[in-house]
Write an enzyme that holds these catalytic residues in place. Structure first.
Site, short mmCIF file in Angstrom:
data_model
loop_
_atom_site.label_atom_id
_atom_site.label_comp_id
_atom_site.label_asym_id
_atom_site.label_seq_id
_atom_site.Cartn_x
_atom_site.Cartn_y
_atom_site.Cartn_z
N THR B 180 -21.71 5.43 13.27
CA THR B 180 -22.42 6.36 12.48
C THR B 180 -22.48 7.42 13.53
O THR B 180 -21.55 8.48 13.36
CB THR B 180 -24.05 5.86 12.01
OG1 THR B 180 -24.71 5.47 13.22
CG2 THR B 180 -23.89 4.76 10.91
N LYS B 206 -22.37 -1.81 16.81
CA LYS B 206 -22.69 0.01 16.61
C LYS B 206 -24.05 0.37 16.98
O LYS B 206 -25.02 -0.75 17.24
CB LYS B 206 -22.51 0.43 14.97
CG LYS B 206 -23.34 -0.40 14.24
CD LYS B 206 -24.58 0.50 13.96
CE LYS B 206 -24.22 2.10 13.83
NZ LYS B 206 -25.76 2.63 13.39
N THR B 217 -31.60 -7.39 16.79
CA THR B 217 -31.03 -5.57 17.18
C THR B 217 -30.13 -5.02 16.41
O THR B 217 -29.36 -5.74 15.72
CB THR B 217 -30.54 -5.75 18.59
OG1 THR B 217 -29.97 -4.31 18.94
CG2 THR B 217 -29.67 -6.86 18.61
N GLU B 302 -27.61 8.31 22.03
CA GLU B 302 -27.50 9.74 21.43
C GLU B 302 -27.82 10.63 22.69
O GLU B 302 -29.00 10.64 23.27
CB GLU B 302 -28.30 9.59 20.30
CG GLU B 302 -27.83 9.09 18.97
CD GLU B 302 -28.90 8.82 17.66
OE1 GLU B 302 -28.16 8.77 16.63
OE2 GLU B 302 -29.78 9.31 18.07
N ASN B 430 -31.02 14.34 16.47
CA ASN B 430 -31.82 13.82 15.55
C ASN B 430 -32.87 14.67 14.87
O ASN B 430 -33.59 14.50 13.69
CB ASN B 430 -32.79 12.66 16.44
CG ASN B 430 -31.88 11.38 16.55
OD1 ASN B 430 -31.56 10.76 15.66
ND2 ASN B 430 -31.47 11.27 17.75
N SER B 435 -28.09 16.02 7.29
CA SER B 435 -27.25 16.87 6.94
C SER B 435 -25.88 17.03 7.23
O SER B 435 -25.68 16.38 8.11
CB SER B 435 -27.96 18.44 7.24
OG SER B 435 -28.52 18.80 8.30
#
EC number: 2.3.1.35
Lengths: 435, 435
Positions: B180, B206, B217, B302, B430, B435
């Site tokens: 993702t 992932k 998890t 991230e 985040n 979008s």
């Protein structure tokens, strides 16, 4: 007893001018005058503990003996001033005279030397007010560094000479000396009727980061010229803090120094000596006052662009509603979505589901409540997602203030919790705090 | 039984070229070949669930019946595929044939329709492998949106035609379809000796955000051609996950979809049917394998710029050490300090003190352990702060990999936990995920 001294001696440059860069909304939060409790004076000076030469020592002193109460951090690394102030209150709840605070250095995780230093702060203050074991001490700033005791001691003596009952030069200076990463001073005062008479309250809070209290919180104090019996004062404070300073979160980190104290000196005719309606009215007044101070802390959340009220309804108990609110308010994903003005309500559900309270997903509803009085926007109703009008959601998320209502659908208990968003600026501030 | 099909049909453009912008360090984490367990084939296709047209349906299918085990999220908002896969495993632990996964939409908090859709995913897969109730389903992506079932169904059928036992075109495509916000596919495989024979394991994971598991998890699966009795497979998986996927945190948010499953098809001669040293060797091998996959998730956190190992030593129990590690790893202040390369170790203490475990502040030591083998740097020793050489601290904090050792000084238990820093990029990603 020392004489009332209204002479204003301002140390260093006044900070007011530096607030001009703030938004109009934040400037409006700065107090410019006030009616203060009788018999209290305050001051704030720059003792050069802070590298930026801003004020860093604050005193509040009563000419009358005060009953006192406090709530402290539950962090197991308790800062030296927390340990010392607890000790003071254990021995004296009836005749306190002062609260001495420094910013710029938290005196936390400082080992044996830290304790010695905090006791020295207390004894310097005790000597000035001429009452043994009568001063509460608080410190805030960087953790793991020892206090510069020469600066602290001379700063306290200097601040004592500057005490004033006035707003300018007295209370406002004290509020400024509480600031660390705060962008504006957090000072409130008010006058209230009770028992056919009047009493006054004043309070100062600080804190913009490491804010997620539990049992106690950040740094702040309130003073009143009502007389309140010590055990009732403690009871009222605990109740008030639970619904104010313990119902806010900026970043989920709990400080080692969190302390909220209250001193009541009986300078007015209002006396609270037993439980009953007068006590409850005082308690509720103290609570509302504490909520106002606590909200100022969230409004000044490090890097924050949003002020968010989480209204959890339909809980089985106050405690479970609050636990859910506390958890959601620390979710990085919820907070970044708020920053991004993204109606990603699924993150609110994910955080609620991880909060540890019992829920029934098929009973949960989530709603955005705009603060301009326009129509509410349902996002999820009893576990079923709504077809969300994204344009309307964006409209609501454009507002600085937002209420998120989460109805658990299980009972009658509810709570309000205040939090802010997680922004680039927060990362900037905290990636480089010490330098 | 279906035939082995090595034909590679690549859907959409290959993603390899897009990895060129990654750092050399991250590119080195991408698997380019592997020895895979016998009897398994995999595929990944683009079914246009994702707006960016990247792959979004992954299959792994066994030609032999598999024993299966899984651990799931403990989030109370359990996603529909979690509920459905639990139901599948409750009825069939001995003859599973497939894992079907989509990315781009989590099918979480989707009410009654979500359950219908997850069951439909399962039944489409069951029909293809011609065994009822033999498929596990997983979904990942945005919460609160329904699956586009026409795309899902045709995507599964297309992916089934593309199954391959090869790295390119088979396993790698599946790993890509799991992504993702991931910046690289997380695929590992290996061959191991046991019982005088060999067996193989492969796994895909992932996850780059909403990562803070508890009991279970994120999304991932492992497959092996060893035969392992279902109850021993579950026991080994729980042990392994506790020390791997449940010992990582990126942002402290627990997903509604977290699932790790393992299928063992007995395609090799290795058979684990009783407890004992063979079981333990398999379990430890599975654990090491799971640790490797879990670390890949943290490496791809991230916006992360640092890979941090929290080594908690001297705990009274494994559980308390892990609780402390878990708490410290979610502290926004610790994580922003790491990003800012600021040796603000007081924040580590503050977070430890708030973690809820019993500690004695006078016994705690904190040390930076550089990963280049150079000298350790003590920050606090038994509650007393060290005079820290800030230049040396900065030197250590410049490295991408860092070990922080916290010795609680209370007992013999220890744990390792992996986390990353909190960066501007995390907030950017985040603040604008949907979008």
């Amino acid at each position: 007893m020392f004489r009332l001294n209204n002479t204003i001696r301002i140390q260093g440059r006044r900070l007011y001018s530096t607030y001009e860069h703030l938004s109009a909304g934040k400037q409006a939060l700065i107090s410019h005058s006030g009616i203060y409790p009788k018999g209290f004076r305050a001051s704030g000076v720059a003792a050069l503990i802070k590298k930026n030469k801003n004020k860093d020592i604050a005193l509040v002193v009563s000419e009358l003996p005060c009953s006192g109460a406090a709530v402290f951090t539950t962090n197991k690394f308790q800062a030296a001033p927390v340990i010392v102030s607890k000790e003071t209150l254990a021995q004296n709840k009836e005749a306190l005279y002062a609260v001495v605070t420094n910013s710029g250095c938290a005196n936390a995780v400082t080992g044996a030397q830290g304790l010695t230093d905090a006791k020295k702060m207390r004894s310097v203050m005790d000597e000035l007010v001429q009452h043994p074991l009568s001063s509460l001490t608080m410190s805030t700033g960087v953790i793991g560094q020892n206090l510069p005791m020469d600066k602290i001691e001379s700063g306290i003596r200097e601040a004592y000479k500057c005490l004033s009952a006035e707003h300018d030069g007295g209370w406002m200076n004290a509020a400024e000396a509480y600031m660390t990463t705060d962008t504006f001073p957090k000072l409130r005062s008010g006058e209230f009727g009770l028992q056919g008479s009047k009493f006054r309250m004043a309070g100062i809070a600080k804190g913009a980061g490491m804010i997620h209290p539990n049992m106690a919180t950040l740094l702040g104090f309130m003073v009143t010229d009502a007389y309140v019996k010590p055990e009732l004062l403690q009871k009222a404070l605990t109740y008030a803090v639970d619904r104010s300073f313990n119902s806010i979160s900026i970043d989920g980190d709990m400080s080692t120094n969190d302390t909220i104290s209250v001193l009541a000196n009986g300078g007015s005719d209002v006396r609270i000596e037993t439980e009953g309606s007068d006590y409850e009215e005082f308690r509720d007044r103290l609570t509302a006052f504490a909520v106002e101070l606590a909200q100022l802390v969230v409004r000044d959340g490090e890097g924050a662009t949003k002020f968010v009220t989480l209204h959890i309804k339909g809980g089985e108990t106050f405690e479970s509603a609050k636990k859910a609110a506390s958890h959601i308010s620390t979710s990085m994903l919820v907070k970044t979505a708020l920053y991004g003005k993204d109606a990603n309500w699924g993150r609110i559900c994910a955080s609620l589901g991880h909060s540890g309270i019992d829920i029934d997903p098929t009973k949960v509803s989530v709603t955005f409540v705009p603060t301009d009085g326009s129509n509410r926007l349902n996002l999820m109703v009893k576990g079923e997602p709504e077809k969300v009008d994204e344009d309307r959601a964006s409209e609501i998320l454009e507002m600085e203030d937002l209420i998120i209502e989460v109805d658990l659908g299980l009972g009658e208990s509810e709570t309000k919790f205040w939090t802010c968003d997680l922004t680039h600026e927060y990362v900037t501030i905290n990636g480089d705090y010490r330098s």
